[in-house]
Design a protein around this motif. Structure first.
Motif, mmCIF file in Angstrom:
data_model
loop_
_atom_site.group_PDB
_atom_site.id
_atom_site.type_symbol
_atom_site.label_atom_id
_atom_site.label_comp_id
_atom_site.label_asym_id
_atom_site.label_seq_id
_atom_site.Cartn_x
_atom_site.Cartn_y
_atom_site.Cartn_z
ATOM 1 N N ARG A 12 -41.440 42.232 -2.345
ATOM 2 C CA ARG A 12 -40.154 41.740 -2.866
ATOM 3 C C ARG A 12 -39.868 42.336 -4.241
ATOM 4 O O ARG A 12 -38.750 42.780 -4.533
ATOM 5 N N PHE A 47 -35.782 44.924 2.508
ATOM 6 C CA PHE A 47 -35.175 43.601 2.581
ATOM 7 C C PHE A 47 -34.845 43.208 4.022
ATOM 8 O O PHE A 47 -34.949 42.031 4.391
ATOM 9 N N PHE A 48 -34.452 44.172 4.859
ATOM 10 C CA PHE A 48 -34.213 43.877 6.270
ATOM 11 C C PHE A 48 -35.499 43.376 6.938
ATOM 12 O O PHE A 48 -35.499 42.399 7.688
ATOM 13 N N SER A 51 -36.344 39.933 5.731
ATOM 14 C CA SER A 51 -35.449 38.956 6.335
ATOM 15 C C SER A 51 -35.892 38.618 7.755
ATOM 16 O O SER A 51 -35.928 37.445 8.160
ATOM 17 N N VAL A 55 -37.081 34.815 9.123
ATOM 18 C CA VAL A 55 -36.410 34.066 10.202
ATOM 19 C C VAL A 55 -37.164 34.177 11.522
ATOM 20 O O VAL A 55 -36.902 33.397 12.449
ATOM 21 N N ARG A 79 -28.554 28.973 9.257
ATOM 22 C CA ARG A 79 -28.164 30.305 8.773
ATOM 23 C C ARG A 79 -26.738 30.300 8.229
ATOM 24 O O ARG A 79 -26.458 30.892 7.176
ATOM 25 N N THR A 83 -25.302 30.897 4.250
ATOM 26 C CA THR A 83 -24.618 32.164 3.983
ATOM 27 C C THR A 83 -23.118 32.027 3.738
ATOM 28 O O THR A 83 -22.591 32.564 2.760
ATOM 29 N N LEU A 127 -25.387 42.480 4.456
ATOM 30 C CA LEU A 127 -25.238 41.104 4.941
ATOM 31 C C LEU A 127 -24.568 41.092 6.308
ATOM 32 O O LEU A 127 -24.917 40.281 7.167
ATOM 33 N N GLU A 130 -27.195 41.705 8.876
ATOM 34 C CA GLU A 130 -28.047 40.536 9.071
ATOM 35 C C GLU A 130 -27.329 39.435 9.840
ATOM 36 O O GLU A 130 -27.915 38.787 10.721
ATOM 37 N N TYR A 134 -28.191 37.669 13.569
ATOM 38 C CA TYR A 134 -28.252 36.250 13.918
ATOM 39 C C TYR A 134 -27.368 35.923 15.114
ATOM 40 O O TYR A 134 -27.731 35.099 15.964
ATOM 41 N N VAL A 199 -34.612 44.791 11.140
ATOM 42 C CA VAL A 199 -34.851 43.345 11.082
ATOM 43 C C VAL A 199 -35.862 42.939 12.157
ATOM 44 O O VAL A 199 -36.716 42.065 11.923
#
Length: 223
Positions: A12, A47-48, A51, A55, A79, A83, A127, A130, A134, A199
């Motif tokens: 991170r 970061f993907f 993430s 989740v 989620r 967001t 975003l 991501e 979802y 992801v």
């Protein structure tokens, strides 16, 4: 026992440092544009994956339940509440600052398909990927998992499902590049269906954490 994971915390920190370089390196002396841009590309991929890891445990837990509908409903509510309020607030703030109307596609996280809309709030492109992860992946994950589970153990079915959902975006990306030869940034890097494998890699690590904790521990923890 501490729940902190030094390996993940270091990732991170490293990813945040890369983002800092990407957004400030243009003003530094002796740093080429290509090098600075690459740090941003690498950071977003980190970061993907993170993430997907975060989740992934909930997603796997939801689809392996006897009644997954209730768990998936809770997954989506969680989620969206995390967001949407802040995202829509920032859309209106950005509209006020720029004195521009908000493109309708931004409300539906479809701005990645429109270059002009993508420029309204450029940082939101990741975003969008991501959020569509979802929207798309959980129901497809459930269908594939249930199909594999007919002939295999729960663990095997989970890893088969993850493997397919990881490889499919990669294959689509290769075909897309070979057939259309698109520009890299808007034509490949920011295209939703072509980036879901990043992801899914995080979801794979989540599955390792659940089913192969010893392997996961060796990968993620500094010794």
């Amino acid at each position: 026992v501490s729940k902190k994971n030094l390996g993940l915390d270091l990732i991170r920190i490293f990813a945040a440092f890369l983002v800092l370089i990407c957004h400030s390196g243009y003003f530094s002396i002796g740093i080429s544009y290509a090098a600075v841009n690459y740090t941003g590309i690498l950071a977003v991929d980190f970061f993907f994956v993170l993430s997907g890891l975060l989740v992934g445990k909930r997603l796997i837990g939801a689809v392996t339940e006897a009644a997954p509908g209730k768990m998936l409903k809770r997954f989506y509510i969680n989620r969206l509440l995390r967001t949407l309020p802040l995202y829509y607030f920032l859309l209106f703030v950005n509209s006020w600052i720029k004195q521009e109307a908000i493109p309708f596609s931004c409300f539906l996280f479809l701005q990645n398909f429109q270059e002009e809309a993508l420029g309204f709030m450029p940082a939101a492109w990741s975003l969008s990927i991501e959020m569509w992860f979802y929207f798309i992946i959980p129901p497809v994950f459930l269908v594939l998992f249930r199909r594999f589970q007919r002939k295999h153990s729960c663990e095997t079915a989970i890893f088969f499902t993850i493997g397919i959902l990881y490889l499919l975006p990669m294959v689509l990306r290769i075909i897309h590049v070979l057939v259309f030869d698109p520009a890299w940034d808007n034509g490949v890097r920011k295209q939703i269906l072509l980036r879901l494998d990043s992801v899914m890699l995080g979801v794979f690590f989540a599955a390792l954490k659940i089913y192969k904790p010893d392997v996961y521990q060796k990968i993620s923890t500094s010794r």
